[in-house]
Enzyme design. Structure first.
Site, mmCIF file in Angstrom:
data_model
loop_
_atom_site.group_PDB
_atom_site.id
_atom_site.type_symbol
_atom_site.label_atom_id
_atom_site.label_comp_id
_atom_site.label_asym_id
_atom_site.label_seq_id
_atom_site.Cartn_x
_atom_site.Cartn_y
_atom_site.Cartn_z
ATOM 1 N N SER A 42 41.566 10.014 -13.780
ATOM 2 C CA SER A 42 42.352 8.956 -14.430
ATOM 3 C C SER A 42 41.708 7.597 -14.240
ATOM 4 O O SER A 42 41.421 7.190 -13.109
ATOM 5 C CB SER A 42 43.752 8.880 -13.826
ATOM 6 O OG SER A 42 44.456 10.036 -14.082
ATOM 7 N N HIS A 73 43.030 9.386 -20.186
ATOM 8 C CA HIS A 73 42.067 10.492 -20.290
ATOM 9 C C HIS A 73 41.611 10.565 -21.746
ATOM 10 O O HIS A 73 42.419 10.829 -22.637
ATOM 11 C CB HIS A 73 42.718 11.821 -19.899
ATOM 12 C CG HIS A 73 42.945 11.977 -18.417
ATOM 13 N ND1 HIS A 73 42.283 12.905 -17.667
ATOM 14 C CD2 HIS A 73 43.742 11.313 -17.569
ATOM 15 C CE1 HIS A 73 42.674 12.814 -16.399
ATOM 16 N NE2 HIS A 73 43.570 11.851 -16.317
ATOM 17 N N HIS A 95 45.740 19.436 -16.341
ATOM 18 C CA HIS A 95 46.564 19.510 -15.127
ATOM 19 C C HIS A 95 47.664 20.558 -15.297
ATOM 20 O O HIS A 95 48.109 20.809 -16.424
ATOM 21 C CB HIS A 95 47.243 18.166 -14.864
ATOM 22 C CG HIS A 95 46.317 16.996 -14.846
ATOM 23 N ND1 HIS A 95 45.898 16.374 -15.997
ATOM 24 C CD2 HIS A 95 45.730 16.333 -13.814
ATOM 25 C CE1 HIS A 95 45.084 15.381 -15.686
ATOM 26 N NE2 HIS A 95 44.957 15.334 -14.368
ATOM 27 N N TYR A 97 50.711 20.108 -14.642
ATOM 28 C CA TYR A 97 51.944 19.500 -15.170
ATOM 29 C C TYR A 97 51.935 19.352 -16.689
ATOM 30 O O TYR A 97 52.979 19.104 -17.301
ATOM 31 C CB TYR A 97 52.229 18.144 -14.505
ATOM 32 C CG TYR A 97 51.190 17.079 -14.730
ATOM 33 C CD1 TYR A 97 51.091 16.406 -15.944
ATOM 34 C CD2 TYR A 97 50.304 16.732 -13.726
ATOM 35 C CE1 TYR A 97 50.132 15.430 -16.157
ATOM 36 C CE2 TYR A 97 49.347 15.754 -13.911
ATOM 37 C CZ TYR A 97 49.267 15.110 -15.133
ATOM 38 O OH TYR A 97 48.314 14.151 -15.337
ATOM 39 N N GLU A 98 50.762 19.521 -17.318
ATOM 40 C CA GLU A 98 50.732 19.481 -18.785
ATOM 41 C C GLU A 98 51.255 20.788 -19.374
ATOM 42 O O GLU A 98 51.445 20.892 -20.578
ATOM 43 C CB GLU A 98 49.301 19.214 -19.275
ATOM 44 C CG GLU A 98 48.827 17.809 -18.940
ATOM 45 C CD GLU A 98 47.362 17.597 -19.290
ATOM 46 O OE1 GLU A 98 47.083 17.224 -20.434
ATOM 47 O OE2 GLU A 98 46.500 17.814 -18.414
ATOM 48 N N ALA A 125 41.987 10.106 -9.115
ATOM 49 C CA ALA A 125 42.746 9.041 -8.471
ATOM 50 C C ALA A 125 43.784 9.733 -7.591
ATOM 51 O O ALA A 125 44.312 10.779 -7.976
ATOM 52 C CB ALA A 125 43.425 8.175 -9.517
ATOM 53 N N MET A 228 47.008 15.513 -8.155
ATOM 54 C CA MET A 228 47.471 16.625 -8.995
ATOM 55 C C MET A 228 46.316 17.333 -9.696
ATOM 56 O O MET A 228 46.513 17.938 -10.760
ATOM 57 C CB MET A 228 48.459 16.084 -10.043
ATOM 58 C CG MET A 228 49.622 15.315 -9.442
ATOM 59 S SD MET A 228 50.593 14.477 -10.700
ATOM 60 C CE MET A 228 51.627 13.398 -9.679
ATOM 61 N N SER A 229 45.123 17.236 -9.149
ATOM 62 C CA SER A 229 43.972 17.804 -9.880
ATOM 63 C C SER A 229 42.886 18.313 -8.933
ATOM 64 O O SER A 229 43.116 18.461 -7.735
ATOM 65 C CB SER A 229 43.373 16.718 -10.789
ATOM 66 O OG SER A 229 42.751 15.721 -10.019
ATOM 67 N N ASN A 252 46.823 4.128 -4.846
ATOM 68 C CA ASN A 252 48.092 3.629 -4.311
ATOM 69 C C ASN A 252 48.273 4.234 -2.922
ATOM 70 O O ASN A 252 47.659 5.241 -2.600
ATOM 71 C CB ASN A 252 49.257 4.043 -5.225
ATOM 72 C CG ASN A 252 49.322 5.540 -5.439
ATOM 73 O OD1 ASN A 252 48.515 6.111 -6.182
ATOM 74 N ND2 ASN A 252 50.237 6.185 -4.774
ATOM 75 N N HIS A 266 51.981 5.280 -12.656
ATOM 76 C CA HIS A 266 50.724 5.629 -13.333
ATOM 77 C C HIS A 266 49.928 4.380 -13.726
ATOM 78 O O HIS A 266 48.695 4.408 -13.722
ATOM 79 C CB HIS A 266 51.037 6.491 -14.565
ATOM 80 C CG HIS A 266 49.828 7.119 -15.194
ATOM 81 N ND1 HIS A 266 48.976 7.955 -14.503
ATOM 82 C CD2 HIS A 266 49.316 7.024 -16.452
ATOM 83 C CE1 HIS A 266 47.991 8.346 -15.310
ATOM 84 N NE2 HIS A 266 48.183 7.797 -16.491
#
Ligand code: HPA
Length: 302
Positions: A42, A73, A95, A97-98, A125, A228-229, A252, A266
């Site tokens: 990201s 992306h 990902h 979550y997609e 990230a 998440m990746s 973060n 995000h």
């Protein structure tokens, strides 16, 4: 009822046949024969813009490729050379979550392997669980904790195809130590050591960010950063015998304290990416320039 066996002819997601078809299509459409694969996280897509004589394929035009649905992306594959080395770069990844099956998320790794890629470089990230980390630090991933894997969500679930790799691949050498050392050497030369860290990356399914209790738990379990990746890709790449190097931009700080007013979002992830992206590009491109001969081979793969 249709007997189960009649489905055998269907091409399974991430199967050798599916990956071979995609690799052959790409090999027909590009002259580049990549030995290095790069996955941009990201806000870190600019790395792909450094490739010379780029040839770009939108994911939606590549047979069997999933489509990227995340803001930040670009959703395209770039072939070209980076410091003279033939590379393929994913500007945008997939990902859990997609909603994609995990084997679809990792399909590009197998395609790259079939195209001749030896070394994978991934960026992402991530939230900083380690309280010593600052926003903008870059963490070299030395190991991971695969939380979805604990629940049976692993790209290697299902029948194993020995043409890619063994049934039970070792993961204690998932992140290539020589490449980590190379990153440190290059960072020292470039004056980047002050923001470089080494740590353990925890992957979660997302898309909701972690609760305070979850962040505390992950930190206690040994995680330095959470995202998440990347881990699914590393597992598929290692299974197929490619060397992996991965790093996280700490975008973060994970919220660990009930009195904190901080909230992960995000936008923050994308903004931090822009500020540090240039230095990460220089770091990766200098590393790629130094990959040659032996260094681009996995000496540990059987
Ligand atoms: N959690 C999970 N994924 C992330 C984060 C986070 O705090 N920051 C960037 N990706």
């Amino acid at each position: 009822m249709v007997p189960i066996n009649s489905f055998n002819k269907l091409i399974e997601i991430g199967s050798y046949e599916e990956c071979r078809a995609t690799a052959d299509w790409l090999l027909e459409h590009t002259q580049v024969r990549p030995t290095v694969g790069i996955v941009c996280g990201s806000g870190l897509s600019a790395l792909g813009d450094m490739l010379k004589d780029p040839q770009v394929f939108k994911y939606c035009d590549i047979p069997n490729f999933p489509h990227s649905t995340v803001r930040g992306h670009a959703g395209q594959l770039v072939f070209g050379t980076l410091k003279g080395k033939p590379c393929v770069c994913m500007q945008g990844r997939f990902h859990l979550y997609e909603g994609y099956p995990i084997q679809k998320i990792t399909l590009p790794m197998r395609v790259f392997k079939l195209m001749g890629v030896k070394t994978m470089i991934m960026t992402n990230a991530a939230g900083g669980l380690n309280q010593d980390y600052k926003v903008g630090d870059v963490m070299i991933i030395k190991d991971h904790i695969n939380l979805p894997g604990f629940a049976g969500v692993n790209p290697l679930c299902g029948p194993n195809d020995d043409r890619f790799g063994v049934r039970f691949p070792c993961m204690s050498d998932a992140y290539d130590r020589e490449l980590q050392q190379l990153a440190h050497n290059v960072a020292a030369e470039l004056g980047f050591s002050n923001f470089l860290r080494d740590g353990v990356y925890c992957v979660l399914g997302g898309p909701s960010f972690e609760t305070i209790a979850e962040c505390r738990m992950l930190h206690r379990l040994g995680g330095d950063a959470v995202g998440m990746s990347t881990v699914h890709e590393v597992i598929a790449a290692r299974h197929a015998g490619m060397r992996c190097f991965a790093m996280s931009l700490i975008s973060n700080r994970s919220v660990m304290d009930y009195d904190s007013r901080e909230k992960a979002n995000h936008e923050e992830v994308l903004e931090t990416g822009q500020q540090r992206a240039k230095q990460m590009e220089v770091l990766v491109s200098t590393m790629v320039a130094r990959l040659d001969g032996d260094e681009n081979e996995d000496k540990n793969s059987s």
